[in-house]
Design a protein around this motif. Sequence first.
Motif, short mmCIF file in Angstrom:
data_model
loop_
_atom_site.label_atom_id
_atom_site.label_comp_id
_atom_site.label_asym_id
_atom_site.label_seq_id
_atom_site.Cartn_x
_atom_site.Cartn_y
_atom_site.Cartn_z
N UNK A 5 0.84 -1.20 0.00
CA UNK A 5 0.00 0.00 0.00
C UNK A 5 0.87 1.25 0.00
N UNK A 6 1.96 1.22 0.77
CA UNK A 6 2.80 2.41 0.91
C UNK A 6 3.63 2.68 -0.34
N UNK A 7 4.10 1.61 -1.02
CA UNK A 7 5.05 1.81 -2.12
C UNK A 7 4.50 1.44 -3.50
N UNK A 8 3.21 1.16 -3.60
CA UNK A 8 2.63 0.78 -4.90
C UNK A 8 2.83 1.87 -5.94
N UNK A 9 2.73 3.13 -5.53
CA UNK A 9 2.90 4.24 -6.47
C UNK A 9 4.24 4.18 -7.18
N UNK A 30 5.93 -7.69 -9.32
CA UNK A 30 7.24 -8.29 -9.13
C UNK A 30 8.15 -7.34 -8.35
N UNK A 31 8.12 -6.05 -8.71
CA UNK A 31 8.93 -5.06 -8.00
C UNK A 31 8.54 -5.01 -6.53
N UNK A 32 7.24 -4.98 -6.25
CA UNK A 32 6.77 -4.94 -4.86
C UNK A 32 7.16 -6.20 -4.11
N UNK A 33 7.00 -7.36 -4.75
CA UNK A 33 7.34 -8.62 -4.10
C UNK A 33 8.83 -8.68 -3.76
N UNK A 69 13.47 6.48 -1.06
CA UNK A 69 13.00 5.16 -1.49
C UNK A 69 12.73 5.16 -2.99
N UNK A 70 12.21 6.29 -3.50
CA UNK A 70 11.95 6.40 -4.93
C UNK A 70 13.21 6.18 -5.76
N UNK A 71 14.34 6.72 -5.26
CA UNK A 71 15.61 6.51 -5.97
C UNK A 71 16.01 5.04 -5.98
N UNK A 72 15.70 4.34 -4.89
CA UNK A 72 16.00 2.91 -4.81
C UNK A 72 15.20 2.14 -5.86
N UNK A 73 13.91 2.48 -5.99
CA UNK A 73 13.06 1.83 -6.99
C UNK A 73 13.55 2.09 -8.41
N UNK A 116 -2.59 7.67 -3.31
CA UNK A 116 -3.02 6.72 -2.28
C UNK A 116 -3.60 7.54 -1.14
N UNK A 117 -4.91 7.68 -1.11
CA UNK A 117 -5.54 8.54 -0.12
C UNK A 117 -5.69 7.91 1.24
#
Length: 503
Positions: free
Chosen positions: A9-13, A28-31, A85-89, A338-339
């Motif tokens: 939920x937190x990082x799906x975006x 796959x990225x989330x997993x 975290x965005x940079x990590x993704x 994500x509201x």
Amino acid sequence: MSKNQEYAQEYAGYAMEQMRRYGIPASVTLAQGILESSNGQSRLAQNENNHFGIKATPSWIAEGGRYALYTDDRPDEKFCSYDSVGDSYEHHSRFLKENSRYAACFGLSADDYKGWTEGIAQAGYATGSDYAGKLQKIIEQNGLQEYDRQVMQEMKEQGRCFGLEENPLGEAEDTTYSFPVERKDFLFVTTPFGVESQSFDSGEKVHKGMDIRCNDDSVLATENEGKVISVKGSGAGQSVTVEYSRKDGSKVQCSYMHLGEVSVKVGDTVKAGQQLGKTGGEHLHFSVRNIYADGTQRDIDPAAYLAEIAQKGGIRQQVLHNGSDLLARYKSPDSVRDGRPLTTEGWMKKLLSSEDSGVGLSGCSDPVVEMAMTAFTSLMLLAVQIDNKEEERQKAEVSAAMDSRKIDLKPLLPGMKSCTLTVNENGKALLHADNGSAQISRELSSAELSRLSVTLNNGSLSEETKRMRVTGLLNTVILSETASRNFEMGMEQQQGQTESLKR
């Protein structure tokens, strides 16, 4: 909700953004993030924003990339350290895309999560057994493939293609708009717009702006063609007001308060993103006033204004107060990333990974400081969850603790008149206690921090057992320090009496 679902939920975006850019299934990225970072709870994730266990290559280091040393297959291996975290993704996606071992995966459909997990495993991403099976189990048990479906449907409806050109990072934020402070992920609001307190004598006390956590940051104009209409104050109490005209004859005035430095003057015309000055401390008071065509004026919630310019300019940063996005209520449902509010633990983790952590000493490799950080955050979570407080109150206490670098430990030690743990700018943990008859204040030793960390991070202990053991440890420290002081005072008194007899 499970830990896996909270993470998703937190990082799906981020994962969905990477799917649009590179064609890698968001599921796959989330997993991988869930598995590699232990739901964002690993030391590597919390300290370095590294959610995928990616090691620093010689080229990463040569290009100025930061890294930290951790023990994995061997002691003191170099792992990438990211600003967010965005940079990590983003780096995770580039790692797969630019490495020829994973080339076959990019020939698969963007929603073929089984093919992708098998391809990544076969290419040797991880040394553990049945890596693909573990990822597929995480995806299927938590319904992560739904994020793949959402992106596929969105791309089809909008007629867009996967790739970097059509999906620039951050959705190509429009340079004609800017938030008042630059942040990679979100603005941390310590006090929002609205009623602060209410009493019979003085009535309502209204906060006519929002306080944004800063650290001597540059403050920025939010739109083009702004006119500076006011510059006031001196020292750390300066303010700037910028006015923007609308086609219907109305105007919007944005005011910035608590500045220590101003770089514009009355009459200047400014553009979006232009520096107006710098904050004089750790907070910016940002307020917005509408002046209508008929001359009437009204202070409005800055979150409403920021939601408006975020929509116009494609700005994706959130504006968070106690884990909730203040912009969500002013956005159309389909534009909200994500509201749903974060949990108490999720909010704490997000704050720790932000630029406004208040306790985060980025890049610090001192093991004692690291233990102090670990003890501070774990103690905070333990203290705020006592007495089954409502989650909104818990999140408010987390915000206050992060902002002040101070935890109120009295819930753990109700017999004390007061007891707090503070982390200073050097990352040292200072315990302050008052039992009604004596006051103590001292830095916790590495041995004391170690004992606290071992207890707080022991997953086999119940929360109640942790509280009992932590309470015992803190009481021991306080009693030991009190006894030491009493002994010193006794020795001083005895020495004074001896000196008197000599005279």
